[in-house]
Design a protein around this motif. Structure first.
Motif, PDB file in Angstrom:
ATOM      1  N   GLU A  31       0.840  -1.338   0.065  1.00  0.00           N
ATOM      2  CA  GLU A  31      -0.192  -0.095  -0.033  1.00  0.00           C
ATOM      3  C   GLU A  31       0.800   1.262   0.121  1.00  0.00           C
ATOM      4  OE1 GLU A  31      -2.979  -0.318   3.128  1.00  0.00           O
ATOM      5  OE2 GLU A  31      -3.884  -1.894   2.391  1.00  0.00           O
ATOM      6  N   GLU A  36      -0.343   4.974  -1.047  1.00  0.00           N
ATOM      7  CA  GLU A  36      -1.269   5.107   0.149  1.00  0.00           C
ATOM      8  C   GLU A  36      -1.103   5.974   1.283  1.00  0.00           C
ATOM      9  OE1 GLU A  36      -4.576   4.255   0.091  1.00  0.00           O
ATOM     10  OE2 GLU A  36      -4.548   3.232  -1.554  1.00  0.00           O
ATOM     11  N   GLU A  37      -1.727   6.802   1.807  1.00  0.00           N
ATOM     12  CA  GLU A  37      -1.249   7.750   2.983  1.00  0.00           C
ATOM     13  C   GLU A  37      -0.714   6.620   4.034  1.00  0.00           C
ATOM     14  OE1 GLU A  37      -3.936   9.856   5.903  1.00  0.00           O
ATOM     15  OE2 GLU A  37      -3.878  11.210   4.137  1.00  0.00           O
TER      16      GLU A  37
END
Length: 133
Positions: A31, A36-37
């Motif tokens: 991720e 992704e954060e």
């Protein structure tokens, strides 16, 4: 981050409910690599703090401060005090010993968060405050 629990938490970690940490780690790495954060931005952190406000307990020192002080308004004669000086005032007014380093740190953080204007004192950070009538 506060998460409200609405039921019983299953803490059984054996058998098919055991956490596969290798898989979890691999998923997190993938991720992050896909953009992704993985850390909160300042804006997101402020939103989380606001959403969690109902769950915060007001520290005693903050409640005592709010009994005696407020942000100065037009026409006030503001006082320029350090958190420790404010705690000494509270100690004298409320007859309770609140003068500790941890309370000074907590109060300084509170004053900053609430937008009390900073000023320069002799070798210390001070804030403009007004006494409540």
């Amino acid at each position: 981050m506060v998460v409200e629990v609405s039921g019983v938490i299953d803490t059984d970690t054996q058998g098919d409910k055991a956490i596969d940490y290798r898989q979890l780690y691999a998923q997190i790495v993938e991720e992050i690599e896909n953009g992704e954060e993985y850390a909160f931005t300042g804006e997101r952190e402020q939103l989380i703090v606001a959403q969690n406000a109902d769950y915060y307990e007001t520290p005693n020192v903050v409640a005592l401060f709010e009994d005696l002080f407020r942000i100065p308004q037009g026409g006030d004669q503001p006082l320029l005090l350090s958190p420790t000086e404010i705690l000494t005032y509270i100690k004298d007014a409320k007859k309770t010993n609140v003068v500790t380093q941890s309370n000074a740190t907590l109060l300084g953080s509170y004053l900053h968060r609430k937008g009390f204007r900073k000023g320069k004192g002799e070798k210390r950070r001070c804030y403009f405050v007004a006494l409540k009538s």
